[in-house]
Design a protein around this motif. Structure first.
Motif, PDB file in Angstrom:
ATOM      1  N   GLY A   1       1.289   8.818  -6.555  1.00  0.00           N
ATOM      2  CA  GLY A   1       1.723  10.197  -6.399  1.00  0.00           C
ATOM      3  C   GLY A   1       2.585  10.681  -7.549  1.00  0.00           C
ATOM      4  O   GLY A   1       2.588  11.872  -7.869  1.00  0.00           O
TER       5      GLY A   1
ATOM      6  N   LEU B   1      -6.991  -3.052  -0.416  1.00  0.00           N
ATOM      7  CA  LEU B   1      -6.805  -1.756  -1.076  1.00  0.00           C
ATOM      8  C   LEU B   1      -7.708  -1.727  -2.301  1.00  0.00           C
ATOM      9  O   LEU B   1      -7.711  -2.675  -3.091  1.00  0.00           O
ATOM     10  CB  LEU B   1      -5.347  -1.537  -1.493  1.00  0.00           C
TER      11      LEU B   1
ATOM     12  N   GLY C   1     -10.017   6.595  -2.747  1.00  0.00           N
ATOM     13  CA  GLY C   1     -10.150   5.272  -2.173  1.00  0.00           C
ATOM     14  C   GLY C   1     -11.610   4.866  -2.119  1.00  0.00           C
ATOM     15  O   GLY C   1     -12.457   5.643  -1.672  1.00  0.00           O
TER      16      GLY C   1
ATOM     17  N   ASP D   1      -8.444   1.344  -4.811  1.00  0.00           N
ATOM     18  CA  ASP D   1      -8.270   2.735  -5.208  1.00  0.00           C
ATOM     19  C   ASP D   1      -8.645   2.930  -6.668  1.00  0.00           C
ATOM     20  O   ASP D   1      -8.645   1.985  -7.473  1.00  0.00           O
ATOM     21  CB  ASP D   1      -6.817   3.181  -5.019  1.00  0.00           C
TER      22      ASP D   1
ATOM     23  N   CYS E   1      -7.462   5.659  -9.810  1.00  0.00           N
ATOM     24  CA  CYS E   1      -6.458   6.664 -10.160  1.00  0.00           C
ATOM     25  C   CYS E   1      -6.794   7.268 -11.515  1.00  0.00           C
ATOM     26  O   CYS E   1      -7.159   6.553 -12.454  1.00  0.00           O
ATOM     27  CB  CYS E   1      -5.066   6.030 -10.224  1.00  0.00           C
TER      28      CYS E   1
ATOM     29  N   ARG F   1      -6.442  10.666  -7.033  1.00  0.00           N
ATOM     30  CA  ARG F   1      -6.615   9.298  -6.541  1.00  0.00           C
ATOM     31  C   ARG F   1      -7.688   9.314  -5.468  1.00  0.00           C
ATOM     32  O   ARG F   1      -7.716  10.202  -4.618  1.00  0.00           O
ATOM     33  CB  ARG F   1      -5.303   8.766  -5.950  1.00  0.00           C
TER      34      ARG F   1
ATOM     35  N   ALA G   1       0.958   3.863  -3.179  1.00  0.00           N
ATOM     36  CA  ALA G   1       0.620   5.270  -2.965  1.00  0.00           C
ATOM     37  C   ALA G   1       1.709   6.162  -3.552  1.00  0.00           C
ATOM     38  O   ALA G   1       1.417   7.216  -4.134  1.00  0.00           O
ATOM     39  CB  ALA G   1       0.437   5.542  -1.475  1.00  0.00           C
TER      40      ALA G   1
ATOM     41  N   ALA H   1       0.831  -1.204   0.000  1.00  0.00           N
ATOM     42  CA  ALA H   1       0.000   0.000   0.000  1.00  0.00           C
ATOM     43  C   ALA H   1       0.866   1.255   0.000  1.00  0.00           C
ATOM     44  O   ALA H   1       0.562   2.238  -0.697  1.00  0.00           O
ATOM     45  CB  ALA H   1      -0.932  -0.017   1.201  1.00  0.00           C
ATOM     46  N   GLU H   2       1.948   1.253   0.786  1.00  0.00           N
ATOM     47  CA  GLU H   2       2.845   2.411   0.813  1.00  0.00           C
ATOM     48  C   GLU H   2       3.508   2.632  -0.540  1.00  0.00           C
ATOM     49  O   GLU H   2       3.596   3.762  -1.041  1.00  0.00           O
ATOM     50  CB  GLU H   2       3.902   2.203   1.898  1.00  0.00           C
TER      51      GLU H   2
END
Length: 286
Positions: free
Chosen positions: A209, A235, A217, A237, A239, A215, A205, A201-202
């Motif tokens: 970015g 997760l 969720g 998301d 985008c 983006r 993200a 997830a990090e």
């Protein structure tokens, strides 16, 4: 003796206007619409400000019978899953066809106004806002990014250790110790998969970015509809990605999880920008 002509029947209530999306009033849209069929099998047309100058935006609409689409009718119809599925499919098909030819701002299912006059009131009031949003979406496409935690291998619990059985000698490799080791190994694998999911997830993200201009969720998927999913969804998301950056974006996503075997990445799209459309304005009073 000639029968007296019958009196003309009273006109029925005016139809409602169903709005699918906002688009530019481009020639490509005008050419496309005659081949589309909207909700309830109704024709799809373009509605824009009257006069020689249609303005920067137009509405893609169908005229629908009031008796089938007013508030009372919809309250009952939304309980009919077959009707709802058909309406949603036709709504989506119109928007997807538009998105293949132009920038589109999708509106929600069953966005209805009091005839063309009511829809044009909204277009006059919100036209500049719609135009700004269309300009923002131009040259961009929505992609879904989902992460699943892979399930760990199940432990064989068909023959757990018998509580009344004699204790195993120290160091013995009996079924009880094997069972406990398997349970411990499963728990450790489960924890490791969740650790990998947090790391994924990090990283994702960070990729979003770099490439996505927006983006959002969405709620995690759960319940009966996920019976065939490859694991637990952690997760979900959406985008908005510049079209020129799509290949780099998807490659970066795949690279971000390549060393994380405990998770599964799913990238979906291209989609019309449902997640980034402005909320439809409320209908005018009356």
């Amino acid at each position: 003796m000639r029968a007296a002509p019958s009196a003309p029947s009273a006109p029925g209530p005016p139809e409602l206007t169903y709005v699918y999306a906002v688009t530019p009033p481009a020639p490509s849209v005008r050419r496309l619409l005659p081949g589309l069929t909207g909700v309830g099998g109704r024709p799809v047309t373009l509605l824009h400000a009257p006069g020689g100058d249609p303005g920067p935006v137009a509405l893609v609409v169908s005229d629908v019978p009031r008796r089938e689409w007013d508030e009372d009718a919809l309250r009952a119809r939304f309980e009919d899953l077959h009707w709802l599925e058909d309406a949603a499919r036709r709504h989506h098909a119109v928007i997807e066809a538009l998105a293949a030819h132009t920038t589109v701002l999708p509106l929600r299912l069953a966005t209805l106004y009091e005839g063309h006059a009511g829809a044009l009131d909204v277009l006059r009031a919100q036209g500049q806002e719609f135009a700004t949003r269309l300009a923002r979406l131009s040259g961009h496409t929505e992609y879904g990014v989902k992460v699943y935690v892979r399930p760990t291998a199940p432990v064989d619990v068909t023959a757990p250790p018998d509580a009344g059985a004699p204790a195993e000698a120290p160091g013995a490799a009996g079924p009880g110790r094997a069972y406990l080791r398997a349970r411990r190994s499963q728990r450790q694998a489960h924890e490791d998969h969740y650790r990998q999911a947090r790391l994924a997830a990090e990283r994702l993200a960070a990729v979003a970015g770099r490439f996505a201009v927006e983006r959002v969720g969405h709620p995690l998927q759960s319940g009966p509809l996920t019976a065939d999913s490859p694991g637990e969804n952690v997760l979900n998301d959406a985008c908005l990605v510049p079209d020129a950056e799509v290949d780099a974006f998807t490659s970066a996503l795949e690279g971000a999880v390549r060393d994380l075997p405990g998770v599964l990445l799913e990238v979906t799209g291209p989609w019309a920008p449902y997640s980034f459309a402005a909320a439809p304005p409320p209908p005018p009073a009356g």
